[in-house]
Motif scaffolding. Sequence first.
Motif, PDB file in Angstrom:
ATOM      1  N   PHE A 140       4.680   2.271   1.516  1.00  0.00           N
ATOM      2  CA  PHE A 140       5.700   3.119   0.913  1.00  0.00           C
ATOM      3  C   PHE A 140       6.132   4.214   1.881  1.00  0.00           C
ATOM      4  O   PHE A 140       7.321   4.512   2.022  1.00  0.00           O
ATOM      5  CB  PHE A 140       5.180   3.762  -0.383  1.00  0.00           C
ATOM      6  CG  PHE A 140       5.527   2.997  -1.624  1.00  0.00           C
ATOM      7  CD1 PHE A 140       6.818   3.021  -2.128  1.00  0.00           C
ATOM      8  CD2 PHE A 140       4.575   2.261  -2.297  1.00  0.00           C
ATOM      9  CE1 PHE A 140       7.152   2.327  -3.259  1.00  0.00           C
ATOM     10  CE2 PHE A 140       4.894   1.548  -3.442  1.00  0.00           C
ATOM     11  CZ  PHE A 140       6.189   1.588  -3.922  1.00  0.00           C
ATOM     12  N   PHE A 141       5.164   4.813   2.561  1.00  0.00           N
ATOM     13  CA  PHE A 141       5.483   5.872   3.512  1.00  0.00           C
ATOM     14  C   PHE A 141       6.363   5.352   4.646  1.00  0.00           C
ATOM     15  O   PHE A 141       7.321   6.008   5.063  1.00  0.00           O
ATOM     16  CB  PHE A 141       4.187   6.460   4.088  1.00  0.00           C
ATOM     17  CG  PHE A 141       4.424   7.510   5.132  1.00  0.00           C
ATOM     18  CD1 PHE A 141       4.858   8.776   4.765  1.00  0.00           C
ATOM     19  CD2 PHE A 141       4.217   7.234   6.480  1.00  0.00           C
ATOM     20  CE1 PHE A 141       5.087   9.747   5.732  1.00  0.00           C
ATOM     21  CE2 PHE A 141       4.447   8.198   7.442  1.00  0.00           C
ATOM     22  CZ  PHE A 141       4.881   9.463   7.078  1.00  0.00           C
TER      23      PHE A 141
ATOM     24  N   THR B  26       0.811  -1.218   0.000  1.00  0.00           N
ATOM     25  CA  THR B  26       0.000   0.000   0.000  1.00  0.00           C
ATOM     26  C   THR B  26       0.846   1.269   0.000  1.00  0.00           C
ATOM     27  O   THR B  26       2.069   1.244   0.185  1.00  0.00           O
ATOM     28  CB  THR B  26      -0.894   0.029   1.247  1.00  0.00           C
ATOM     29  OG1 THR B  26      -0.045   0.151   2.409  1.00  0.00           O
ATOM     30  CG2 THR B  26      -1.722  -1.246   1.351  1.00  0.00           C
ATOM     31  N   ARG B  27       0.170   2.388  -0.153  1.00  0.00           N
ATOM     32  CA  ARG B  27       0.843   3.682  -0.074  1.00  0.00           C
ATOM     33  C   ARG B  27       1.361   3.916   1.354  1.00  0.00           C
ATOM     34  O   ARG B  27       2.398   4.559   1.547  1.00  0.00           O
ATOM     35  CB  ARG B  27      -0.125   4.798  -0.501  1.00  0.00           C
ATOM     36  CG  ARG B  27      -0.556   4.679  -1.961  1.00  0.00           C
ATOM     37  CD  ARG B  27      -1.595   5.718  -2.331  1.00  0.00           C
ATOM     38  NE  ARG B  27      -1.041   7.043  -2.507  1.00  0.00           N
ATOM     39  CZ  ARG B  27      -0.445   7.471  -3.615  1.00  0.00           C
ATOM     40  NH1 ARG B  27      -0.298   6.660  -4.650  1.00  0.00           N
ATOM     41  NH2 ARG B  27       0.008   8.708  -3.699  1.00  0.00           N
ATOM     42  N   GLU B  28       0.651   3.388   2.348  1.00  0.00           N
ATOM     43  CA  GLU B  28       1.122   3.475   3.726  1.00  0.00           C
ATOM     44  C   GLU B  28       2.437   2.712   3.904  1.00  0.00           C
ATOM     45  O   GLU B  28       3.324   3.139   4.656  1.00  0.00           O
ATOM     46  CB  GLU B  28       0.060   2.926   4.688  1.00  0.00           C
ATOM     47  CG  GLU B  28      -1.151   3.824   4.889  1.00  0.00           C
ATOM     48  CD  GLU B  28      -2.157   3.714   3.753  1.00  0.00           C
ATOM     49  OE1 GLU B  28      -1.947   2.878   2.836  1.00  0.00           O
ATOM     50  OE2 GLU B  28      -3.146   4.483   3.774  1.00  0.00           O
TER      51      GLU B  28
ATOM     52  N   GLU C  10      -0.144  13.648   2.064  1.00  0.00           N
ATOM     53  CA  GLU C  10      -1.371  12.963   1.645  1.00  0.00           C
ATOM     54  C   GLU C  10      -2.026  12.200   2.789  1.00  0.00           C
ATOM     55  O   GLU C  10      -3.264  12.212   2.936  1.00  0.00           O
ATOM     56  CB  GLU C  10      -1.022  11.986   0.511  1.00  0.00           C
ATOM     57  CG  GLU C  10      -2.177  11.104   0.059  1.00  0.00           C
ATOM     58  CD  GLU C  10      -1.728  10.051  -0.947  1.00  0.00           C
ATOM     59  OE1 GLU C  10      -2.112   8.878  -0.772  1.00  0.00           O
ATOM     60  OE2 GLU C  10      -0.982  10.406  -1.869  1.00  0.00           O
ATOM     61  N   LEU C  11      -1.206  11.544   3.606  1.00  0.00           N
ATOM     62  CA  LEU C  11      -1.734  10.688   4.670  1.00  0.00           C
ATOM     63  C   LEU C  11      -1.889  11.427   6.000  1.00  0.00           C
ATOM     64  O   LEU C  11      -2.320  10.830   6.992  1.00  0.00           O
ATOM     65  CB  LEU C  11      -0.810   9.471   4.858  1.00  0.00           C
ATOM     66  CG  LEU C  11      -0.643   8.584   3.625  1.00  0.00           C
ATOM     67  CD1 LEU C  11       0.464   7.553   3.863  1.00  0.00           C
ATOM     68  CD2 LEU C  11      -1.940   7.882   3.265  1.00  0.00           C
TER      69      LEU C  11
ATOM     70  N   LEU D 117       9.402  11.415  -2.093  1.00  0.00           N
ATOM     71  CA  LEU D 117       8.264  10.499  -1.999  1.00  0.00           C
ATOM     72  C   LEU D 117       7.678  10.511  -0.586  1.00  0.00           C
ATOM     73  O   LEU D 117       6.458  10.544  -0.404  1.00  0.00           O
ATOM     74  CB  LEU D 117       8.697   9.083  -2.385  1.00  0.00           C
ATOM     75  CG  LEU D 117       7.629   7.992  -2.325  1.00  0.00           C
ATOM     76  CD1 LEU D 117       6.459   8.333  -3.241  1.00  0.00           C
ATOM     77  CD2 LEU D 117       8.224   6.637  -2.726  1.00  0.00           C
ATOM     78  N   TRP D 118       8.549  10.487   0.414  1.00  0.00           N
ATOM     79  CA  TRP D 118       8.095  10.477   1.794  1.00  0.00           C
ATOM     80  C   TRP D 118       7.291  11.733   2.118  1.00  0.00           C
ATOM     81  O   TRP D 118       6.237  11.674   2.754  1.00  0.00           O
ATOM     82  CB  TRP D 118       9.299  10.360   2.722  1.00  0.00           C
ATOM     83  CG  TRP D 118       8.936  10.260   4.177  1.00  0.00           C
ATOM     84  CD1 TRP D 118       8.601   9.128   4.869  1.00  0.00           C
ATOM     85  CD2 TRP D 118       8.883  11.344   5.122  1.00  0.00           C
ATOM     86  NE1 TRP D 118       8.352   9.425   6.185  1.00  0.00           N
ATOM     87  CE2 TRP D 118       8.518  10.794   6.378  1.00  0.00           C
ATOM     88  CE3 TRP D 118       9.125  12.707   5.031  1.00  0.00           C
ATOM     89  CZ2 TRP D 118       8.371  11.566   7.514  1.00  0.00           C
ATOM     90  CZ3 TRP D 118       8.970  13.486   6.173  1.00  0.00           C
ATOM     91  CH2 TRP D 118       8.606  12.917   7.397  1.00  0.00           C
TER      92      TRP D 118
ATOM     93  N   LEU E  83       3.791  11.642   0.489  1.00  0.00           N
ATOM     94  CA  LEU E  83       2.878  10.735   1.192  1.00  0.00           C
ATOM     95  C   LEU E  83       2.558  11.264   2.592  1.00  0.00           C
ATOM     96  O   LEU E  83       1.456  11.047   3.103  1.00  0.00           O
ATOM     97  CB  LEU E  83       3.485   9.337   1.258  1.00  0.00           C
ATOM     98  CG  LEU E  83       3.570   8.614  -0.080  1.00  0.00           C
ATOM     99  CD1 LEU E  83       4.363   7.308   0.051  1.00  0.00           C
ATOM    100  CD2 LEU E  83       2.180   8.314  -0.634  1.00  0.00           C
TER     101      LEU E  83
END
Length: 202
Positions: free
Chosen positions: A183-184, A179-181, A199-200, A192-193, A196
């Motif tokens: 990746f974070f 998930t994107r989580e 976003e999160l 990227l961090w 995200l």
Amino acid sequence: MDKNLAKQIYEIEVENLINAKSVFETETFNKFVSTVFQTNKNWWRIIMSWVWKNSFIAAKTAATMSSIWIPSFYLDTNDALHWDLWMITNKDFVIHLSRSWNTDEMLHTAFHIKKLWFKQWALTCREDCKVKEFVDLFLPIPFIKEADVNWLAPSSSSTLLLAVCDVIWLTVSAMKWFTREDFFAFHPGWALWQMLKNELNK
């Protein structure tokens, strides 16, 4: 600059990619994906083997796999023949990348890996490869021609190998519910961090 030539080169690259879509319907491709998925569940490693220009493809695919929780690194076939075979264990899968898969150093490497009873697969742009007798899984990718004016310089073939590798790893990533989580949590590199994080709302 000859704009028509530039378009022609681009169209050959695209034509090869479109033509190769049939490989995704094969049982061998399905076995490739399912085995990589199962391998990852056991936390076994994928070792990308290469020679010459495909070294960059192998390095990139190993990095992509590592970024989505598939332990991986890459191994030069020339290095493998000079003591580096010891890095392979019985819990690894070696995946060889080559357009023709008929060069002496690659065949020699595959021969010795088989003697050591390690698992190995091959991705290639040719059906008539001598390596078939050494590997456990052989996936030929439909290929038309290189994109340069002489139809010789590695171009379309390396693009094709990269694209098919991306499809395999990213399919496995989706099967793993990466998930994107995730990746974070595991990609603290700044751009990227930070994206995200915003976003999160972390």
